[in-house]
Design a protein around this motif. Structure first.
Motif, PDB file in Angstrom:
ATOM      1  N   VAL A   1      24.041   3.965  -5.665  1.00  0.00           N
ATOM      2  CA  VAL A   1      24.052   2.506  -5.756  1.00  0.00           C
ATOM      3  C   VAL A   1      23.992   1.832  -4.387  1.00  0.00           C
ATOM      4  O   VAL A   1      23.908   0.614  -4.316  1.00  0.00           O
ATOM      5  CB  VAL A   1      25.281   1.995  -6.534  1.00  0.00           C
ATOM      6  N   ARG A   2      24.013   2.613  -3.311  1.00  0.00           N
ATOM      7  CA  ARG A   2      23.920   2.065  -1.955  1.00  0.00           C
ATOM      8  C   ARG A   2      22.685   2.651  -1.273  1.00  0.00           C
ATOM      9  O   ARG A   2      22.549   3.868  -1.156  1.00  0.00           O
ATOM     10  CB  ARG A   2      25.143   2.441  -1.127  1.00  0.00           C
ATOM     11  N   ALA A   3      21.823   1.791  -0.809  1.00  0.00           N
ATOM     12  CA  ALA A   3      20.602   2.254  -0.140  1.00  0.00           C
ATOM     13  C   ALA A   3      20.909   2.939   1.178  1.00  0.00           C
ATOM     14  O   ALA A   3      20.095   3.686   1.698  1.00  0.00           O
ATOM     15  CB  ALA A   3      19.653   1.087   0.087  1.00  0.00           C
ATOM     16  N   SER A   4      22.101   2.713   1.707  1.00  0.00           N
ATOM     17  CA  SER A   4      22.469   3.324   2.985  1.00  0.00           C
ATOM     18  C   SER A   4      23.074   4.712   2.818  1.00  0.00           C
ATOM     19  O   SER A   4      23.429   5.348   3.810  1.00  0.00           O
ATOM     20  CB  SER A   4      23.469   2.430   3.717  1.00  0.00           C
ATOM     21  N   GLN A   5      23.158   5.201   1.596  1.00  0.00           N
ATOM     22  CA  GLN A   5      23.749   6.526   1.369  1.00  0.00           C
ATOM     23  C   GLN A   5      22.867   7.591   2.015  1.00  0.00           C
ATOM     24  O   GLN A   5      21.647   7.560   1.913  1.00  0.00           O
ATOM     25  CB  GLN A   5      23.902   6.812  -0.113  1.00  0.00           C
ATOM     26  N   ASP A   6      23.520   8.534   2.677  1.00  0.00           N
ATOM     27  CA  ASP A   6      22.790   9.613   3.338  1.00  0.00           C
ATOM     28  C   ASP A   6      22.349  10.672   2.342  1.00  0.00           C
ATOM     29  O   ASP A   6      22.998  10.906   1.326  1.00  0.00           O
ATOM     30  CB  ASP A   6      23.658  10.268   4.413  1.00  0.00           C
ATOM     31  N   VAL A   7      21.236  11.316   2.687  1.00  0.00           N
ATOM     32  CA  VAL A   7      20.681  12.406   1.891  1.00  0.00           C
ATOM     33  C   VAL A   7      20.637  13.637   2.776  1.00  0.00           C
ATOM     34  O   VAL A   7      20.299  13.551   3.955  1.00  0.00           O
ATOM     35  CB  VAL A   7      19.266  12.055   1.400  1.00  0.00           C
ATOM     36  N   ALA A   8      20.990  14.782   2.218  1.00  0.00           N
ATOM     37  CA  ALA A   8      20.987  16.028   2.975  1.00  0.00           C
ATOM     38  C   ALA A   8      19.881  16.961   2.475  1.00  0.00           C
ATOM     39  O   ALA A   8      19.443  16.860   1.326  1.00  0.00           O
ATOM     40  CB  ALA A   8      22.337  16.730   2.836  1.00  0.00           C
ATOM     41  N   ILE A   9      19.451  17.843   3.336  1.00  0.00           N
ATOM     42  CA  ILE A   9      18.459  18.837   2.946  1.00  0.00           C
ATOM     43  C   ILE A   9      19.079  19.714   1.858  1.00  0.00           C
ATOM     44  O   ILE A   9      20.221  20.128   1.961  1.00  0.00           O
ATOM     45  CB  ILE A   9      18.022  19.666   4.162  1.00  0.00           C
ATOM     46  N   GLY A  10      18.301  19.959   0.803  1.00  0.00           N
ATOM     47  CA  GLY A  10      18.785  20.728  -0.334  1.00  0.00           C
ATOM     48  C   GLY A  10      19.207  19.845  -1.500  1.00  0.00           C
ATOM     49  O   GLY A  10      19.434  20.346  -2.599  1.00  0.00           O
ATOM     50  N   ASP A  11      19.308  18.531  -1.279  1.00  0.00           N
ATOM     51  CA  ASP A  11      19.674  17.614  -2.359  1.00  0.00           C
ATOM     52  C   ASP A  11      18.538  17.500  -3.367  1.00  0.00           C
ATOM     53  O   ASP A  11      17.363  17.572  -3.014  1.00  0.00           O
ATOM     54  CB  ASP A  11      19.979  16.218  -1.813  1.00  0.00           C
ATOM     55  N   THR A  12      18.906  17.292  -4.620  1.00  0.00           N
ATOM     56  CA  THR A  12      17.950  17.053  -5.690  1.00  0.00           C
ATOM     57  C   THR A  12      17.962  15.570  -6.009  1.00  0.00           C
ATOM     58  O   THR A  12      19.020  14.995  -6.264  1.00  0.00           O
ATOM     59  CB  THR A  12      18.320  17.868  -6.945  1.00  0.00           C
ATOM     60  N   LEU A  13      16.794  14.954  -5.997  1.00  0.00           N
ATOM     61  CA  LEU A  13      16.667  13.527  -6.262  1.00  0.00           C
ATOM     62  C   LEU A  13      15.870  13.308  -7.535  1.00  0.00           C
ATOM     63  O   LEU A  13      14.837  13.957  -7.747  1.00  0.00           O
ATOM     64  CB  LEU A  13      15.971  12.817  -5.100  1.00  0.00           C
ATOM     65  N   THR A  14      16.332  12.393  -8.371  1.00  0.00           N
ATOM     66  CA  THR A  14      15.625  11.989  -9.575  1.00  0.00           C
ATOM     67  C   THR A  14      15.221  10.542  -9.382  1.00  0.00           C
ATOM     68  O   THR A  14      16.068   9.672  -9.213  1.00  0.00           O
ATOM     69  CB  THR A  14      16.517  12.140 -10.813  1.00  0.00           C
ATOM     70  N   ILE A  15      13.906  10.291  -9.411  1.00  0.00           N
ATOM     71  CA  ILE A  15      13.386   8.973  -9.082  1.00  0.00           C
ATOM     72  C   ILE A  15      12.442   8.500 -10.185  1.00  0.00           C
ATOM     73  O   ILE A  15      11.436   9.161 -10.462  1.00  0.00           O
ATOM     74  CB  ILE A  15      12.608   9.006  -7.743  1.00  0.00           C
ATOM     75  N   PRO A  16      12.746   7.353 -10.818  1.00  0.00           N
ATOM     76  CA  PRO A  16      11.802   6.799 -11.797  1.00  0.00           C
ATOM     77  C   PRO A  16      10.702   6.025 -11.074  1.00  0.00           C
ATOM     78  O   PRO A  16      10.974   5.106 -10.311  1.00  0.00           O
ATOM     79  CB  PRO A  16      12.676   5.875 -12.643  1.00  0.00           C
ATOM     80  N   LEU A  17       9.467   6.414 -11.296  1.00  0.00           N
ATOM     81  CA  LEU A  17       8.329   5.769 -10.656  1.00  0.00           C
ATOM     82  C   LEU A  17       7.363   5.284 -11.732  1.00  0.00           C
ATOM     83  O   LEU A  17       7.448   5.726 -12.887  1.00  0.00           O
ATOM     84  CB  LEU A  17       7.631   6.758  -9.713  1.00  0.00           C
ATOM     85  N   PRO A  18       6.430   4.408 -11.400  1.00  0.00           N
ATOM     86  CA  PRO A  18       5.499   3.917 -12.419  1.00  0.00           C
ATOM     87  C   PRO A  18       4.721   5.027 -13.132  1.00  0.00           C
ATOM     88  O   PRO A  18       4.422   4.911 -14.313  1.00  0.00           O
ATOM     89  CB  PRO A  18       4.547   3.025 -11.621  1.00  0.00           C
ATOM     90  N   GLY A  19       4.422   6.124 -12.444  1.00  0.00           N
ATOM     91  CA  GLY A  19       3.690   7.227 -13.060  1.00  0.00           C
ATOM     92  C   GLY A  19       4.558   8.181 -13.852  1.00  0.00           C
ATOM     93  O   GLY A  19       4.065   9.095 -14.493  1.00  0.00           O
TER      94      GLY A  19
END
Length: 102
Positions: A36-54
């Motif tokens: 919920v915070r755009a400033s949250q850090d991401v680390a290598i190895g993290d799994t991200l789920t992103i809803p995109l138009p496609g």
């Protein structure tokens, strides 16, 4: 690295402000937890789920991008865990397109 900057540099969004809005709206998940915070850090190895138009993309971060370079350079920084993205079912996008009228 900030998650909004990462999404932009990986070319998953067209602009950093779009990435920021997507995260702030609570649509992005990091390791299964809503971000919920755009400033949250991401680390290598993290799994991200992103809803995109496609469709919904699930990726694993394998390296930090150095810049927002060409698409091939961006794709080298993550591994797609979903070879066939799931399309949104709410809008009826799971149906094949109609070819014409009989």
């Amino acid at each position: 690295m900030r998650i909004d900057k990462l999404l932009w540099q990986l070319r998953l969004t067209r602009s950093r402000s779009l990435a920021h809005g997507l995260v702030e709206a609570g649509h992005v998940r990091r390791n299964g937890t809503r971000v919920v915070r755009a400033s949250q850090d991401v680390a290598i190895g993290d799994t991200l789920t992103i809803p995109l138009p496609g469709g919904v993309r699930v990726i694993e971060l394998v390296a930090y991008p150095v810049r927002r370079g060409p698409p091939a350079e961006a794709r080298a920084c993550y591994r797609a865990l979903d070879p066939h993205p799931v399309r949104g079912i709410a809008a009826g996008e799971d149906q094949p397109p109609e070819r014409g009228h009989p």
